[in-house]
Write a protein that holds these residues in place. Sequence first.
Motif, short mmCIF file in Angstrom:
data_model
loop_
_atom_site.label_atom_id
_atom_site.label_comp_id
_atom_site.label_asym_id
_atom_site.label_seq_id
_atom_site.Cartn_x
_atom_site.Cartn_y
_atom_site.Cartn_z
N THR A 70 -17.13 -52.11 43.56
CA THR A 70 -17.62 -53.35 43.20
C THR A 70 -18.49 -53.84 44.38
N LEU A 71 -17.85 -53.81 45.67
CA LEU A 71 -18.40 -54.54 46.91
C LEU A 71 -19.52 -53.53 47.43
N LEU A 72 -19.72 -52.41 47.13
CA LEU A 72 -20.72 -51.66 47.57
C LEU A 72 -22.18 -52.46 47.50
N HIS A 87 -26.09 -57.37 37.39
CA HIS A 87 -25.78 -56.90 36.27
C HIS A 87 -25.67 -55.48 36.18
N ALA A 88 -24.38 -55.30 35.93
CA ALA A 88 -23.89 -53.51 36.21
C ALA A 88 -24.18 -53.02 34.98
N GLY A 132 -15.46 -57.45 35.93
CA GLY A 132 -15.43 -58.56 35.28
C GLY A 132 -14.70 -59.40 36.02
N ARG A 133 -13.48 -59.02 36.66
CA ARG A 133 -12.85 -60.13 37.48
C ARG A 133 -13.59 -60.93 38.69
N ALA A 134 -14.66 -60.09 38.93
CA ALA A 134 -15.91 -60.55 40.07
C ALA A 134 -16.68 -61.58 39.58
N GLY A 135 -16.80 -61.50 38.13
CA GLY A 135 -17.81 -62.34 37.62
C GLY A 135 -18.94 -61.65 37.30
N VAL A 136 -19.36 -60.30 37.44
CA VAL A 136 -20.22 -59.49 37.20
C VAL A 136 -20.53 -59.16 35.81
N ARG A 137 -21.97 -59.60 35.25
CA ARG A 137 -22.06 -59.14 33.77
C ARG A 137 -22.26 -57.35 33.68
N VAL A 138 -21.74 -56.87 32.68
CA VAL A 138 -21.61 -55.57 32.72
C VAL A 138 -22.18 -55.01 31.29
N SER A 139 -22.91 -53.89 31.50
CA SER A 139 -23.19 -52.97 30.25
C SER A 139 -22.73 -51.70 30.43
N THR A 140 -22.38 -51.01 29.34
CA THR A 140 -21.92 -49.64 29.47
C THR A 140 -22.91 -48.88 28.76
N ALA A 141 -23.20 -47.53 29.20
CA ALA A 141 -23.65 -46.57 28.77
C ALA A 141 -22.64 -45.51 28.05
N THR A 142 -22.67 -45.37 26.98
CA THR A 142 -21.76 -44.71 25.87
C THR A 142 -22.58 -43.83 24.94
N ARG A 143 -21.62 -42.72 24.53
CA ARG A 143 -22.38 -41.85 23.83
C ARG A 143 -22.21 -42.19 22.11
N SER A 144 -21.55 -42.98 21.86
CA SER A 144 -21.53 -43.10 20.38
C SER A 144 -20.60 -44.55 20.01
N PRO A 182 -14.57 -64.53 41.72
CA PRO A 182 -16.08 -63.94 41.36
C PRO A 182 -16.55 -64.25 42.71
N ASP A 183 -17.46 -63.14 43.13
CA ASP A 183 -18.20 -63.40 44.22
C ASP A 183 -19.47 -64.42 44.39
N ARG A 184 -19.93 -64.59 45.36
CA ARG A 184 -21.25 -65.52 45.45
C ARG A 184 -22.30 -64.85 44.72
N HIS A 185 -22.42 -63.38 44.79
CA HIS A 185 -23.59 -62.86 44.16
C HIS A 185 -23.67 -62.50 42.66
N ALA A 186 -22.41 -62.88 41.85
CA ALA A 186 -22.07 -62.30 40.72
C ALA A 186 -23.39 -62.95 39.75
N PRO A 187 -23.60 -64.29 39.70
CA PRO A 187 -24.48 -64.61 38.78
C PRO A 187 -25.89 -63.87 38.57
N ASP A 188 -26.20 -63.22 39.59
CA ASP A 188 -27.39 -62.69 39.67
C ASP A 188 -27.21 -60.94 39.53
#
Length: 613
Positions: free
Chosen positions: A238-240, A12-13, A31-43, A4-10
């Motif tokens: 993920t690094l951008l 939210h992708a 996820g492997r970088a420790g980033v919290r993720v939300s997904t925009a799905t249609r159903s 996980p990178d040092r920015h991960a706790p802050d």
Amino acid sequence: MNAPDRHAPDRHALVFGATGFIGRHLILALGRAGVRVSTATRSPESYRRLAGWLAEHGHATAPADLRADFTRPSLIDGEHRDVTEIYNCAGAYRFGMSAEEARRANVGSVRAIVAFAARLPRLRRLVHVSGYRVGGQDPAPWSEERRRQTYRALGAYEASKVEADAVFQAEAARLGVPWSIVNPSSVIGDSVTGEADQYLGLASSVKDLWQGSLAAVPGNARTFVPVAAVDHLARFMTLLPVDEAAENAAYWLLDDDTPTLPSLLALVAEHYRVKVPRARIPVSLVKRLPRWLTKADPETLTFLSSDRYPTASARAFAARHGLSTPDTAPTIRRWADHLAAHRFGDAPAGDRRFTTPGGVRTFELGEPDAPTVVLPGLPVNADTWAPVIAAVGRARAVDLPGLGMSAGHRDDWPAWLTALVTETGARHLVGHSIGAAAAVEAAAAHPDTVERLTLVSPFFLQARPARPARWAPLTRAYLSRVSPETLAGRLTGSTAHASALHSSVADLRRGAAATTARLLAATAEPRWREQLQAGLQSYPGHVHVIAGSRDPLTPEGLALLDTLPQVTVTIVAGAGHHPQLTHPEDVARAVRDPAPSPGSPGAPENAQGPSPA
């Protein structure tokens, strides 16, 4: 696994296009970088499929489920105010769309996502996936005439991606949204596993190569269709957001070491052990020929170019973050393996792979290294045993050398079988007809390693095949042209099982018919049958014979079984030579439990002659 990178706790992708090929692998990388993720799905259904796939790939915490509706101004339902980065992997990667359909999917979605991003108070970056042939557009507004000309020249898909690239930059600048663009080349499978489920573009040429239907290589010696491994692309993306220098910058991400198209196809052909066409056909000629002849979608032809691309900034970015490009040739081979093992999208889901026991390229399905191994008969393949494998559990089916999707020949059996039982953990061999011969030979050579033998329709304990089947050239010609319906009728007496034989027919047409014909003729040889019977008699372990009531053992075969110290015979009522096709549940039960059925080992009633081995 990436730390996980040092920015991960802050961080939210929010990922748009999360259910797509790139989107799913991006979520894994986040996820492997420790980033919290939300997904925009249609159903809800698409989200459940995504969550299941992620769980299978080790993503323990399911991403938050936000519903996306591109027809509504709000775009997203659910809590998203603390999103710090958005990844736009949405859109349609499909040829043959109308211009209106392509613009709605690829241009309209960009406008909506940029407008949505502008309303987020904590947003640090909006990352957009464009393309190596369409990136770097002038963000000036398009006139209707330019739009008509571009769509006419490039086709709906590529033109819509060109327009989307320009619209994305223009709208982000107008609304003050910080952005990064990644322009990937042809995205292929994971660099470690080869996994991919995208079969357009370059994958379609690999499919033609595998099937032997690629008559000529399009383009010339300089034609360059670069690739990028999907996991490398995902990690790059993920690094951008954590690199300030990447704000308002575009990166061409591709492997500069990708071989030119003829060399790439030659690399895959060598790996597949098939011939690559020597003929080459200029793209200009392909464009003039009728599509029914070339089988080439006109929209794919613009990708056949000798152009090179400005990759210096992407290489510098990767170096700055310690991200190295995966080795080119192994990545391509693993991707090609995964495509073929999954029959280019036609195979059912499940564990499928190529292995190399004894140095022989071998296809198998089921649980890797499972102790129960099924060796299929003729003229079918491992796929016909998939329902039985699933029901048995802790089992796998393996195509014999030269059969199904495996390479090799009959001469490879000794070394191949030795490696199978001594190196891959095979302890319970389930041999079907010709596979029963292989199982007995393996057990005779390694009696202390093979703990159990299950022989399904063992041809050497049954009547010899009909005389026409003993003439290999006739059998080969027949099997090279047979349809699934005709084959189903011949093997089972009904066309109801034709769908289960589509892959077997495809394998026969690819070249397995020749080995099948030779082995079928060999099943009539008295000397080989006697050797197998002697080998079975010398085996000290438990033997379980499964036969269909309509495909009986001979009286001599039953007499031989009576001499064995540990033997069980199970008769599957109503089954013929291929009970795995007609009675998979009964076969699975018999393989799991060697207890004898009522009336065994007596000869069954209503018997008829044997089918192919």
